[in-house]
Design a protein around this motif. Structure first.
Motif, short mmCIF file in Angstrom:
data_model
loop_
_atom_site.label_atom_id
_atom_site.label_comp_id
_atom_site.label_asym_id
_atom_site.label_seq_id
_atom_site.Cartn_x
_atom_site.Cartn_y
_atom_site.Cartn_z
N ASP B 127 -52.51 18.67 -18.08
CA ASP B 127 -53.70 17.87 -18.37
C ASP B 127 -54.56 17.75 -17.11
O ASP B 127 -54.03 17.55 -16.02
N CYS B 128 -55.85 17.85 -17.30
CA CYS B 128 -56.78 17.79 -16.18
C CYS B 128 -57.46 16.44 -16.07
O CYS B 128 -57.55 15.70 -17.05
N ALA B 129 -57.99 16.16 -14.88
CA ALA B 129 -58.86 15.00 -14.69
C ALA B 129 -60.26 15.53 -14.42
O ALA B 129 -60.42 16.60 -13.84
N GLY B 130 -61.25 14.76 -14.83
CA GLY B 130 -62.64 15.13 -14.54
C GLY B 130 -63.30 15.80 -15.72
O GLY B 130 -62.64 16.26 -16.65
N THR B 131 -64.62 15.81 -15.68
CA THR B 131 -65.38 16.39 -16.79
C THR B 131 -66.27 17.52 -16.26
O THR B 131 -66.59 17.56 -15.07
N GLN B 144 -62.91 19.47 -12.03
CA GLN B 144 -61.85 19.24 -13.01
C GLN B 144 -60.58 19.81 -12.42
O GLN B 144 -60.53 20.98 -12.04
N TRP B 145 -59.54 18.96 -12.32
CA TRP B 145 -58.40 19.37 -11.50
C TRP B 145 -57.10 18.82 -12.01
O TRP B 145 -57.06 17.83 -12.75
N MET B 146 -56.05 19.45 -11.63
CA MET B 146 -54.67 18.99 -11.78
C MET B 146 -53.85 19.76 -10.76
O MET B 146 -54.32 20.75 -10.20
N PHE B 147 -52.66 19.28 -10.47
CA PHE B 147 -51.77 20.06 -9.62
C PHE B 147 -50.33 19.68 -9.93
O PHE B 147 -50.08 18.66 -10.58
N TYR B 148 -49.41 20.51 -9.47
CA TYR B 148 -48.00 20.30 -9.78
C TYR B 148 -47.30 19.64 -8.61
O TYR B 148 -47.49 20.04 -7.46
N LEU B 149 -46.50 18.66 -8.94
CA LEU B 149 -45.78 17.89 -7.92
C LEU B 149 -44.28 18.03 -8.16
O LEU B 149 -43.72 17.37 -9.02
N PRO B 150 -43.61 18.90 -7.40
CA PRO B 150 -42.15 18.97 -7.51
C PRO B 150 -41.55 17.79 -6.76
O PRO B 150 -42.04 17.41 -5.69
N ARG B 151 -40.49 17.23 -7.34
CA ARG B 151 -39.91 16.02 -6.71
C ARG B 151 -38.40 16.07 -6.73
O ARG B 151 -37.80 16.42 -7.74
N ILE B 152 -37.79 15.70 -5.60
CA ILE B 152 -36.35 15.43 -5.57
C ILE B 152 -36.19 14.04 -4.95
O ILE B 152 -37.18 13.39 -4.61
N CYS B 153 -34.95 13.59 -4.77
CA CYS B 153 -34.73 12.36 -4.01
C CYS B 153 -35.24 12.60 -2.60
O CYS B 153 -35.03 13.66 -2.02
N ASN B 154 -35.93 11.60 -2.06
CA ASN B 154 -36.55 11.76 -0.74
C ASN B 154 -35.58 11.52 0.42
O ASN B 154 -35.98 11.65 1.56
N HIS B 155 -34.36 11.11 0.14
CA HIS B 155 -33.39 10.83 1.20
C HIS B 155 -34.06 10.04 2.33
O HIS B 155 -34.02 10.45 3.51
N CYS B 156 -34.67 8.94 1.90
CA CYS B 156 -35.52 8.13 2.78
C CYS B 156 -34.76 7.64 4.01
O CYS B 156 -33.55 7.43 3.97
N THR B 157 -35.51 7.43 5.09
CA THR B 157 -34.92 6.82 6.28
C THR B 157 -34.57 5.36 5.98
O THR B 157 -33.55 4.86 6.45
N TYR B 158 -35.40 4.71 5.17
CA TYR B 158 -35.14 3.31 4.78
C TYR B 158 -35.08 3.25 3.26
O TYR B 158 -36.02 2.78 2.62
N PRO B 159 -33.98 3.71 2.67
CA PRO B 159 -33.95 3.85 1.20
C PRO B 159 -34.01 2.51 0.49
O PRO B 159 -33.30 1.56 0.86
N ALA B 160 -34.84 2.45 -0.54
CA ALA B 160 -34.93 1.24 -1.36
C ALA B 160 -33.68 1.08 -2.22
O ALA B 160 -33.23 -0.04 -2.47
N CYS B 161 -33.11 2.19 -2.66
CA CYS B 161 -31.91 2.12 -3.49
C CYS B 161 -30.77 1.49 -2.71
O CYS B 161 -30.04 0.64 -3.23
#
Lengths: 297, 375
Positions: B127-131, B144-161
Motif C-alpha cells: 500500500d502506498c501513501a500520497g496521491t 507516492q511511496w512505500m518501502f519495506y522494513l525488515p525487522r528482527i529483535c533489536n537486541h537493545c542495549t537497554y531492552p524494554a523486555c
C-alpha cells in the motif's frame, strides 16, 4: 449534576453505615480436625460444613511494579481443616468470568496460599517473603484445572480454526525436536500438564518464586454461578525442607492472593492479603456431639 | 532507576538497571533501498526456529510495508501515540523516552496487543501513501511511496523486555549482547510483550510462556551470520558486532557504517532502548516520515547514500553485504575490490566494487536464437 450529588451523598452514607455495622477484622483461621487419612481435595465435601469461614479482606497490589490498583477481588472466604496428616484450605470468592483459556490477551484465574517455612519464627514479609524469610506458596491455577479436566492445551483447542502443517515433534526424535518445543522441552512447570492443579513453590522476596522439584501440594477447584470454590492442601509434615512442619495445637500465619483473569490480572497484578493468624486445631469431632471443642480426643 | 548513557539520543537516561555494555554487541544493518519484501528471510527464520506448536503466528523476523504495514497491527503507531509528540531535533534528543514516560505502577510505557492484532501479518502490503496529481512526474522523494522494513529483535542495549520482566527471566549476554529469554524461568506474565515497543517478544499459548528471537546464537558462536542474513537473496543485510560507541573501529564494517559515517540509523531511537539493528533509510521517502522513524540524521544519511558511488570505502563496506555466510570482523578496500576478514584477520571474501557490465548481442549465434529483454 443534582443526580450525581444525590448519588454521592447516598454512597457516602452507605459507606459510613457499613463501617458502623461492619464486621471487625477477622480474628484467625482455625483448621478444625476432621476424620480420615487421605488428601482433602473435594471443595464440596460435607466436612467443610463444620469448618468456620473467615472472611479475609484482599488488597490490590500497589507496592511493587507492575501494579493493579483496580484488582477485582476484595474478599476471600477461607475455611481450613486437617486430618492430622493433611492440612487443607477451602477458598471461595466471587468471579463472574471463568478464565481458564490462556492466550495472549486472556489471563487465568488463580488463587494462592502462603505459609512461612518456619512456622514458629518471626513472620517474614507477607509479600512473598524476604531474604532469609522463606515462604511456601501453593498456587492453584484454573488453567491447570482445565488441563486435568479436559486435557492440555493444543493449538486447535485454543484456536479452533487454526491450521498447521507437520510439526517438528511429529517427524523428529524427541531429542531433536526439543529445540522446537520451547518451555516444554526444558520442562518448565508452567507448561506441563501436571497431575495436580496446584504448584508447590517457595520464595524469599519479589521475583524469586521458584517451583520446588518435589511437589506435595494438591487441590481442586470448581466454578459455579459466578463463584470459584478451590481447595488447596498439603501434608502437615513432610520431608520437604521448604515447607512448614505443623502439628495440632500449632499457631502460625497464612496469607492469600487472588488473580481475576477476566480483569487481566497476572503476576504481581493481583489482590493480596496480609498475614492472618492460623491455628491448627487440636480436635473437633463433629460426628461426636457433646465433645468440647478444641480438646484432644 | 539508574542513569545510563544512550549514545543514540546523545544523553543520559533512566533505566531500571545499571548500564553494562557487552564486550561486543550483536548488530545488523539493513539496506532498505534494496529490500524487495520477498520474505526469504522470514521463511529462513520460520523454518529454523519457529515451526513448533504455539509458534504458528510467531515471526521473529518479519518484513512489513511502511507506512501501512505492521506486525502486530499498529505496533509503532500505538506506542508513538501513547508517547505523544516529542522534541527530536538532535544530536541530543530532548523528548521523553519510554522510561521517562512510565505511568505510575508500571515498569515502562507500553501496551499489550490483542490476539487479533496478530491475525494479519501482511496487512498494508504494497500500500502506498500520497496521491498523484494531474501532470505529476517522478521526483525524489516520490509523491507516492512505500518501502519495506525488515525487522528482527533489536537486541537493545537497554531492552524494554528485560526491564519489564518482574522475574528477571530475560538477560543480555555479556559476550555478544544477544538478549535471551530463559524458557525454564519464564512464567508467562506477558510483561515483556507489553513492554517491548517493537513487539518482538511473543507469547506461546501452548507452552504458556513467552519466546523471542535468539539472534541465531548457536550460529553466532560458530562465527556465522544469522539465518535471515545469509538467506537474504537481495543481499540487503550485514550482521556482525558493533564495538564501543566512543571507540569505533573504522576497519569494522558495522562500526564504520553506524558510528563513523552514520549511514545506518536505529529504528525509533526516541524510545530510548538503544536498539542494535540499523537501517540505511530509503532515498525515495519524504524526510518527515523518515525522521520520525530513524531519527534526526536521516537527511544526511540519504544524501550520503546518493553519493556512495563516489566513495570507495563506503561502497566497499556496502559491497560486502550478503557476500559471505561468515561474520566479517574487519574490511578494507584494495584497488577495485572490497575484502572481508574474520576475527583472526584471515581473508573471508573478496568482492569487486563494480560488477562487470556485459552487453549481449540480440542474436545468439550458438543457439541460433534471438534474445529478448524478457528472458
Amino acid at each position: 449534576m443534582k443526580r450525581l450529588c444525590a448519588f454521592l451523598a447516598i454512597f457516602t452514607l452507605a459507606l459510613a453505615a457499613a463501617r458502623l455495622h461492619g464486621q471487625p477484622a477477622p480474628p484467625e483461621i482455625v483448621a478444625i480436625e476432621v476424620p480420615g487419612n487421605n488428601p482433602i481435595v473435594d471443595p464440596h465435601a460435607p466436612l467443610w460444613r463444620e469448618a468456620p469461614a473467615t472472611e479475609v479482606t484482599m488488597l490490590p497490589q500497589t507496592i511493587v511494579v507492575p501494579q493493579k490498583p483496580d484488582a477485582a477481588v476484595r474478599q476471600l472466604s477461607v475455611r481450613a481443616v486437617h486430618n492430622a496428616r493433611w492440612l487443607a484450605f477451602r477458598l471461595e470468592w466471587a468471579d463472574p468470568t471463568q478464565s481458564d483459556r490462556i492466550v495472549l490477551d486472556n489471563f487465568g484465574d488463580q488463587v494462592a496460599v502462603e505459609l512461612p517455612v518456619d512456622p514458629h519464627g518471626p513472620a517474614p514479609s507477607p509479600m512473598m517473603g524476604n531474604p532469609g524469610g522463606r515462604v511456601n506458596i501453593m498456587q492453584w491455577r484454573a488453567a491447570f484445572q482445565h488441563d486435568i479436566d479436559h486435557g492440555p492445551p493444543t493449538v486447535q483447542s485454543l484456536y479452533p480454526n487454526a491450521w498447521a502443517d507437520v510439526y517438528p515433534d511429529q517427524v523428529l526424535s524427541v531429542a531433536d525436536a526439543r529445540a522446537y518445543t520451547g518451555a516444554l522441552g526444558v520442562e518448565n512447570p508452567i507448561s506441563r500438564a501436571a497431575a495436580s492443579p496446584v504448584l508447590d513453590q517457595m520464595a524469599e522476596g519479589w521475583g524469586t518464586m521458584t517451583v520446588k522439584p518435589d511437589q506435595y501440594a494438591v487441590g481442586r477447584g470448581s466454578w459455579k454461578d459466578g463463584r470459584w470454590t478451590v481447595v488447596i492442601a498439603r501434608p502437615l509434615v513432610s520431608d520437604d525442607l521448604y515447607a512448614p512442619r505443623l502439628a495440632p495445637g500449632d499457631r502460625t500465619v497464612a496469607a492469600f492472593a487472588v488473580w481475576e483473569g477476566g480483569n487481566r490480572e497476572v503476576g504481581s497484578r493481583k489482590s493480596w492479603s496480609p498475614w492472618v493468624p492460623l491455628v491448627i486445631g487440636r480436635a473437633t469431632v463433629p460426628d461426636r456431639p457433646g465433645k468440647p471443642k478444641g480438646s484432644k480426643p | 532507576m539508574a542513569k545510563v548513557f544512550n549514545w543514540q539520543i546523545g544523553r543520559e537516561m533512566d533505566y531500571p538497571f545499571e548500564g553494562h555494555r557487552p564486550q561486543r554487541q550483536f548488530a545488523m544493518i539493513f539496506d532498505t533501498n534494496k529490500c524487495i519484501a520477498c520474505q526469504t528471510c522470514t521463511v529462513a527464520c520460520k523454518t529454523t526456529w519457529t515451526p513448533g506448536r504455539g509458534q504458528e503466528y510467531m515471526y521473529w523476523n518479519n518484513v512489513e510495508t511502511k507506512p501501512y504495514g505492521y506486525y502486530p497491527l499498529g505496533w509503532d503507531v500505538r506506542i508513538l501515540e501513547a508517547l505523544g509528540v516529542q522534541e527530536m531535533d538532535g544530536p541530543v534528543y530532548r523528548g521523553k523516552t519510554l522510561f521517562d514516560a512510565t505511568p505510575t505502577g508500571e515498569p515502562i510505557l507500553g501496551y499489550l496487543p490483542e490476539d487479533m492484532d496478530y491475525a494479519h501479518p501482511n496487512i498494508g502490503e504494497d500500500d502506498c501513501a500520497g496521491t498523484m496529481t494531474q501532470g505529476a512526474h517522478l521526483t525524489l522523494p516520490h509523491m507516492q511511496w512505500m518501502f519495506y522494513l525488515p525487522r528482527i529483535c533489536n537486541h537493545c542495549t537497554y531492552p524494554a523486555c528485560l526491564a519489564a520482566c518482574p522475574r528477571q527471566s530475560i538477560y543480555k549476554r555479556p559476550e555478544d549482547g544477544i538478549v535471551l529469554l530463559d524458557q525454564s524461568r519464564c512464567r508467562g506474565y506477558r510483561e515483556c510483550v507489553r513492554g517491548c515497543p517493537y513487539k518482538k517478544t511473543y507469547f506461546n499459548a501452548v507452552t504458556r510462556v513467552s519466546e523471542k528471537c535468539i539472534g541465531c546464537y548457536p550460529a553466532i558462536e560458530q562465527g556465522r551470520q544469522t539465518q535471515c542474513t545469509i538467506a537474504c537473496i537481495g543481499k540487503i543485510r550485514l550482521q556482525g558486532f558493533l564495538g564501543k560507541p566512543d571507540h569505533p573501529n573504522e576497519d569494522n564494517p558495522l562500526d564504520y557504517l553506524v558510528f563513523v559515517r552514520k549511514l545506518a540509523l536505529p529504528l525509533y531511537p526516541q524510545f530510548g532502548l538503544e536498539p542494535n539493528t540499523y537501517y540505511i533509510p530509503p532515498v525515495h521517502v519524504p524526510a518527515d516520515f523518515l525522521r520520525q522513524m530513524f531519527g534526526w540524521g536521516v537527511e544526511q544519511a540519504v544524501e550520503l547514500y546518493r553519493r556512495v558511488a563516489e566513495d570507495k570505502k563506503l561502497l566497499g563496506a556496502l559491497t560486502l553485504f550478503g557476500s559471505t555466510p561468515q561474520i566479517i570482523h574487519y574490511f578494507r578496500v584494495d584497488g577495485d575490490s572490497a575484502i572481508g576478514y574474520d576475527a583472526t584477520e584471515k581473508e573471508l571474501v573478496r568482492v569487486p566494487l563494480h560488477e562487470p557490465l556485459v552487453i549481449r548481442e540480440a542474436y545468439d549465434q550458438a543457439h541460433d536464437a534471438y534474445r529478448t529483454n524478457i528472458t
